[in-house]
Design a protein around this motif. Structure first.
Motif, PDB file in Angstrom:
ATOM      1  N   ALA A   1       1.174   0.123   8.826  1.00  0.00           N
ATOM      2  CA  ALA A   1       1.214  -1.280   8.423  1.00  0.00           C
ATOM      3  C   ALA A   1       0.073  -1.484   7.434  1.00  0.00           C
ATOM      4  CB  ALA A   1       1.038  -2.203   9.625  1.00  0.00           C
ATOM      5  N   LEU A   2       0.318  -2.287   6.398  1.00  0.00           N
ATOM      6  CA  LEU A   2      -0.724  -2.589   5.405  1.00  0.00           C
ATOM      7  C   LEU A   2      -1.770  -3.503   6.015  1.00  0.00           C
ATOM      8  CD1 LEU A   2       1.141  -3.396   2.069  1.00  0.00           C
ATOM      9  CD2 LEU A   2      -0.693  -1.737   2.382  1.00  0.00           C
ATOM     10  N   ASP A   3      -3.021  -3.111   5.956  1.00  0.00           N
ATOM     11  CA  ASP A   3      -4.117  -3.968   6.406  1.00  0.00           C
ATOM     12  C   ASP A   3      -4.679  -4.640   5.154  1.00  0.00           C
ATOM     13  OD1 ASP A   3      -6.022  -5.231   7.899  1.00  0.00           O
ATOM     14  OD2 ASP A   3      -7.236  -3.447   8.257  1.00  0.00           O
ATOM     15  N   VAL A   4      -3.988  -5.676   4.723  1.00  0.00           N
ATOM     16  CA  VAL A   4      -4.287  -6.335   3.455  1.00  0.00           C
ATOM     17  C   VAL A   4      -4.402  -7.829   3.699  1.00  0.00           C
ATOM     18  CG1 VAL A   4      -1.835  -6.572   2.870  1.00  0.00           C
ATOM     19  CG2 VAL A   4      -3.518  -6.527   1.036  1.00  0.00           C
ATOM     20  N   ASP A   5      -5.220  -8.500   2.913  1.00  0.00           N
ATOM     21  CA  ASP A   5      -5.327  -9.948   2.986  1.00  0.00           C
ATOM     22  C   ASP A   5      -4.192 -10.530   2.140  1.00  0.00           C
ATOM     23  OD1 ASP A   5      -5.942 -12.618   2.949  1.00  0.00           O
ATOM     24  OD2 ASP A   5      -7.963 -12.362   2.137  1.00  0.00           O
ATOM     25  N   PRO A   6      -3.144 -11.093   2.748  1.00  0.00           N
ATOM     26  CA  PRO A   6      -2.014 -11.603   1.962  1.00  0.00           C
ATOM     27  C   PRO A   6      -2.405 -12.673   0.955  1.00  0.00           C
ATOM     28  CG  PRO A   6      -1.440 -11.524   4.289  1.00  0.00           C
ATOM     29  CD  PRO A   6      -2.914 -11.243   4.181  1.00  0.00           C
ATOM     30  N   ALA A   7      -3.486 -13.402   1.223  1.00  0.00           N
ATOM     31  CA  ALA A   7      -3.919 -14.440   0.286  1.00  0.00           C
ATOM     32  C   ALA A   7      -4.640 -13.848  -0.921  1.00  0.00           C
ATOM     33  CB  ALA A   7      -4.836 -15.430   1.002  1.00  0.00           C
ATOM     34  N   SER A   8      -5.138 -12.632  -0.802  1.00  0.00           N
ATOM     35  CA  SER A   8      -5.881 -12.007  -1.894  1.00  0.00           C
ATOM     36  C   SER A   8      -5.689 -10.496  -1.853  1.00  0.00           C
ATOM     37  CB  SER A   8      -7.367 -12.365  -1.778  1.00  0.00           C
ATOM     38  OG  SER A   8      -8.102 -11.768  -2.814  1.00  0.00           O
ATOM     39  N   PRO A   9      -4.464 -10.003  -2.144  1.00  0.00           N
ATOM     40  CA  PRO A   9      -4.216  -8.562  -2.019  1.00  0.00           C
ATOM     41  C   PRO A   9      -5.100  -7.708  -2.913  1.00  0.00           C
ATOM     42  CG  PRO A   9      -2.294  -9.698  -2.923  1.00  0.00           C
ATOM     43  CD  PRO A   9      -3.295 -10.737  -2.560  1.00  0.00           C
ATOM     44  N   GLY A  10      -5.474  -8.229  -4.072  1.00  0.00           N
ATOM     45  CA  GLY A  10      -6.321  -7.468  -4.988  1.00  0.00           C
ATOM     46  C   GLY A  10      -7.700  -7.185  -4.425  1.00  0.00           C
TER      47      GLY A  10
ATOM     48  N   LEU B   1      -4.528   1.129   5.624  1.00  0.00           N
ATOM     49  CA  LEU B   1      -3.330   1.153   6.456  1.00  0.00           C
ATOM     50  C   LEU B   1      -3.736   1.327   7.910  1.00  0.00           C
ATOM     51  CD1 LEU B   1      -1.216   3.666   4.325  1.00  0.00           C
ATOM     52  CD2 LEU B   1      -1.174   1.175   4.203  1.00  0.00           C
ATOM     53  N   ARG B   2      -2.891   0.854   8.799  1.00  0.00           N
ATOM     54  CA  ARG B   2      -3.102   1.049  10.232  1.00  0.00           C
ATOM     55  C   ARG B   2      -1.901   1.778  10.809  1.00  0.00           C
ATOM     56  NH1 ARG B   2      -7.217  -1.654  12.777  1.00  0.00           N
ATOM     57  NH2 ARG B   2      -8.377  -3.015  11.388  1.00  0.00           N
ATOM     58  N   PRO B   3      -2.124   2.874  11.544  1.00  0.00           N
ATOM     59  CA  PRO B   3      -0.998   3.568  12.177  1.00  0.00           C
ATOM     60  C   PRO B   3      -0.208   2.605  13.061  1.00  0.00           C
ATOM     61  CG  PRO B   3      -2.982   4.884  12.349  1.00  0.00           C
ATOM     62  CD  PRO B   3      -3.398   3.534  11.815  1.00  0.00           C
ATOM     63  N   LEU B   4       1.093   2.695  12.981  1.00  0.00           N
ATOM     64  CA  LEU B   4       1.994   1.791  13.697  1.00  0.00           C
ATOM     65  C   LEU B   4       2.997   2.630  14.498  1.00  0.00           C
ATOM     66  CD1 LEU B   4       2.918  -1.141  14.140  1.00  0.00           C
ATOM     67  CD2 LEU B   4       4.246  -0.936  12.040  1.00  0.00           C
ATOM     68  N   PRO B   5       2.578   3.153  15.661  1.00  0.00           N
ATOM     69  CA  PRO B   5       3.430   4.078  16.407  1.00  0.00           C
ATOM     70  C   PRO B   5       4.729   3.461  16.927  1.00  0.00           C
ATOM     71  CG  PRO B   5       1.466   3.529  17.668  1.00  0.00           C
ATOM     72  CD  PRO B   5       1.293   2.922  16.313  1.00  0.00           C
TER      73      PRO B   5
ATOM     74  N   ALA C   1      -3.905  -3.078  20.547  1.00  0.00           N
ATOM     75  CA  ALA C   1      -3.351  -1.829  21.060  1.00  0.00           C
ATOM     76  C   ALA C   1      -2.095  -1.379  20.320  1.00  0.00           C
ATOM     77  CB  ALA C   1      -3.031  -1.983  22.547  1.00  0.00           C
ATOM     78  N   ARG C   2      -1.471  -2.246  19.547  1.00  0.00           N
ATOM     79  CA  ARG C   2      -0.218  -1.885  18.889  1.00  0.00           C
ATOM     80  C   ARG C   2      -0.443  -1.022  17.660  1.00  0.00           C
ATOM     81  NH1 ARG C   2       4.241  -5.956  17.995  1.00  0.00           N
ATOM     82  NH2 ARG C   2       5.235  -3.980  17.618  1.00  0.00           N
ATOM     83  N   CYS C   3      -1.575  -1.120  17.026  1.00  0.00           N
ATOM     84  CA  CYS C   3      -1.866  -0.353  15.803  1.00  0.00           C
ATOM     85  C   CYS C   3      -3.158   0.426  15.990  1.00  0.00           C
ATOM     86  CB  CYS C   3      -2.020  -1.275  14.598  1.00  0.00           C
ATOM     87  SG  CYS C   3      -0.466  -1.999  14.055  1.00  0.00           S
ATOM     88  N   GLY C   4      -3.248   1.517  15.269  1.00  0.00           N
ATOM     89  CA  GLY C   4      -4.448   2.334  15.329  1.00  0.00           C
ATOM     90  C   GLY C   4      -5.527   1.806  14.395  1.00  0.00           C
ATOM     91  N   PRO C   5      -6.658   2.508  14.326  1.00  0.00           N
ATOM     92  CA  PRO C   5      -7.756   2.089  13.459  1.00  0.00           C
ATOM     93  C   PRO C   5      -7.369   2.223  11.980  1.00  0.00           C
ATOM     94  CG  PRO C   5      -8.231   4.225  14.437  1.00  0.00           C
ATOM     95  CD  PRO C   5      -6.957   3.731  15.060  1.00  0.00           C
ATOM     96  N   ALA C   6      -7.975   1.380  11.163  1.00  0.00           N
ATOM     97  CA  ALA C   6      -7.685   1.379   9.725  1.00  0.00           C
ATOM     98  C   ALA C   6      -8.142   2.672   9.077  1.00  0.00           C
ATOM     99  CB  ALA C   6      -8.363   0.193   9.052  1.00  0.00           C
ATOM    100  N   GLU C   7      -7.370   3.114   8.097  1.00  0.00           N
ATOM    101  CA  GLU C   7      -7.730   4.278   7.288  1.00  0.00           C
ATOM    102  C   GLU C   7      -7.226   4.021   5.870  1.00  0.00           C
ATOM    103  OE1 GLU C   7      -4.603   7.623   8.200  1.00  0.00           O
ATOM    104  OE2 GLU C   7      -5.166   6.655  10.095  1.00  0.00           O
ATOM    105  N   VAL C   8      -7.903   4.601   4.898  1.00  0.00           N
ATOM    106  CA  VAL C   8      -7.503   4.429   3.502  1.00  0.00           C
ATOM    107  C   VAL C   8      -6.609   5.597   3.111  1.00  0.00           C
ATOM    108  CG1 VAL C   8      -8.293   4.250   1.117  1.00  0.00           C
ATOM    109  CG2 VAL C   8      -9.597   3.135   2.942  1.00  0.00           C
ATOM    110  N   ARG C   9      -5.446   5.266   2.551  1.00  0.00           N
ATOM    111  CA  ARG C   9      -4.488   6.268   2.076  1.00  0.00           C
ATOM    112  C   ARG C   9      -4.011   5.875   0.693  1.00  0.00           C
ATOM    113  NH1 ARG C   9      -1.731  10.175   5.773  1.00  0.00           N
ATOM    114  NH2 ARG C   9      -2.969  10.044   7.649  1.00  0.00           N
ATOM    115  N   ASP C  10      -3.554   6.866  -0.071  1.00  0.00           N
ATOM    116  CA  ASP C  10      -3.005   6.599  -1.404  1.00  0.00           C
ATOM    117  C   ASP C  10      -1.505   6.366  -1.308  1.00  0.00           C
ATOM    118  OD1 ASP C  10      -5.360   6.795  -2.878  1.00  0.00           O
ATOM    119  OD2 ASP C  10      -5.192   8.963  -3.062  1.00  0.00           O
ATOM    120  N   LEU C  11      -1.054   5.294  -1.930  1.00  0.00           N
ATOM    121  CA  LEU C  11       0.373   5.015  -2.086  1.00  0.00           C
ATOM    122  C   LEU C  11       0.743   5.462  -3.490  1.00  0.00           C
ATOM    123  CD1 LEU C  11       0.466   1.414  -0.549  1.00  0.00           C
ATOM    124  CD2 LEU C  11       0.765   3.616   0.611  1.00  0.00           C
ATOM    125  N   VAL C  12       1.778   6.266  -3.619  1.00  0.00           N
ATOM    126  CA  VAL C  12       2.132   6.849  -4.917  1.00  0.00           C
ATOM    127  C   VAL C  12       3.528   6.396  -5.333  1.00  0.00           C
ATOM    128  CG1 VAL C  12       0.624   8.826  -4.539  1.00  0.00           C
ATOM    129  CG2 VAL C  12       3.037   8.989  -3.923  1.00  0.00           C
TER     130      VAL C  12
END
Length: 145
Positions: free
Chosen positions: A37-46, A76-80, A102-113
């Motif tokens: 799942a994207l861990d992003v601020d929807p009001a300010s994605p940039g 991103l947060r893992p979403l099992p 408990a539904r998502c794991g800890p945040a990690e930075v990944r590249d979206l290509v």
């Protein structure tokens, strides 16, 4: 007067879902985690996404597994709980997908290509949380630079 009952001709069967014998069957399986799942601020994605553009390089082509002309570094947060249906990713969970810690794991930075840079693709990711950073349901944010 005599009537004759004429039965309609049934339609032909649908074409076989199996490929023609002249084609090979290929099965692509993920080799890395994909349920996020994207861990992003929807009001300010940039403010929580880092966009990179390196431009086209001669020799770069679709299905290239490195040196993409663009990418997005995203938290991103893992979403099992995101499931698989018929050997494909099921419909993405509704946002916010991480309504409890408990539904998502800890945040990690990944590249979206770009879609052309991989054999397997995900075109839609749910948002982890709604609301401003720092409210009771959110974890502290880190800047992605």
């Amino acid at each position: 007067m005599r009537t004759t009952l004429v039965r309609p001709t049934p339609p032909p069967p649908p074409p076989s879902p199996l490929p023609s014998p002249s084609f090979s069957v290929h099965l692509a399986q993920p080799t890395s985690p994909w349920r996020f799942a994207l861990d992003v601020d929807p009001a300010s994605p940039g403010s929580t996404l880092r966009f990179e553009s390196r431009g086209y390089r001669s020799g770069a082509a679709p299905w290239n597994h490195s040196n993409w002309p663009t990418s997005i570094a995203a938290r991103l947060r893992p979403l099992p709980t995101w499931s698989v249906t018929a050997n494909s990713a099921a419909e993405p969970p509704r946002s916010p997908a991480c309504d409890a810690a408990a539904r998502c794991g800890p945040a990690e930075v990944r590249d979206l290509v770009p879609h052309g840079g991989t054999e397997l693709r995900i075109g839609e990711l749910p948002v982890a949380f709604f609301g401003p950073p720092g409210d009771g349901a959110r974890s502290p944010r880190i800047s992605v630079h």
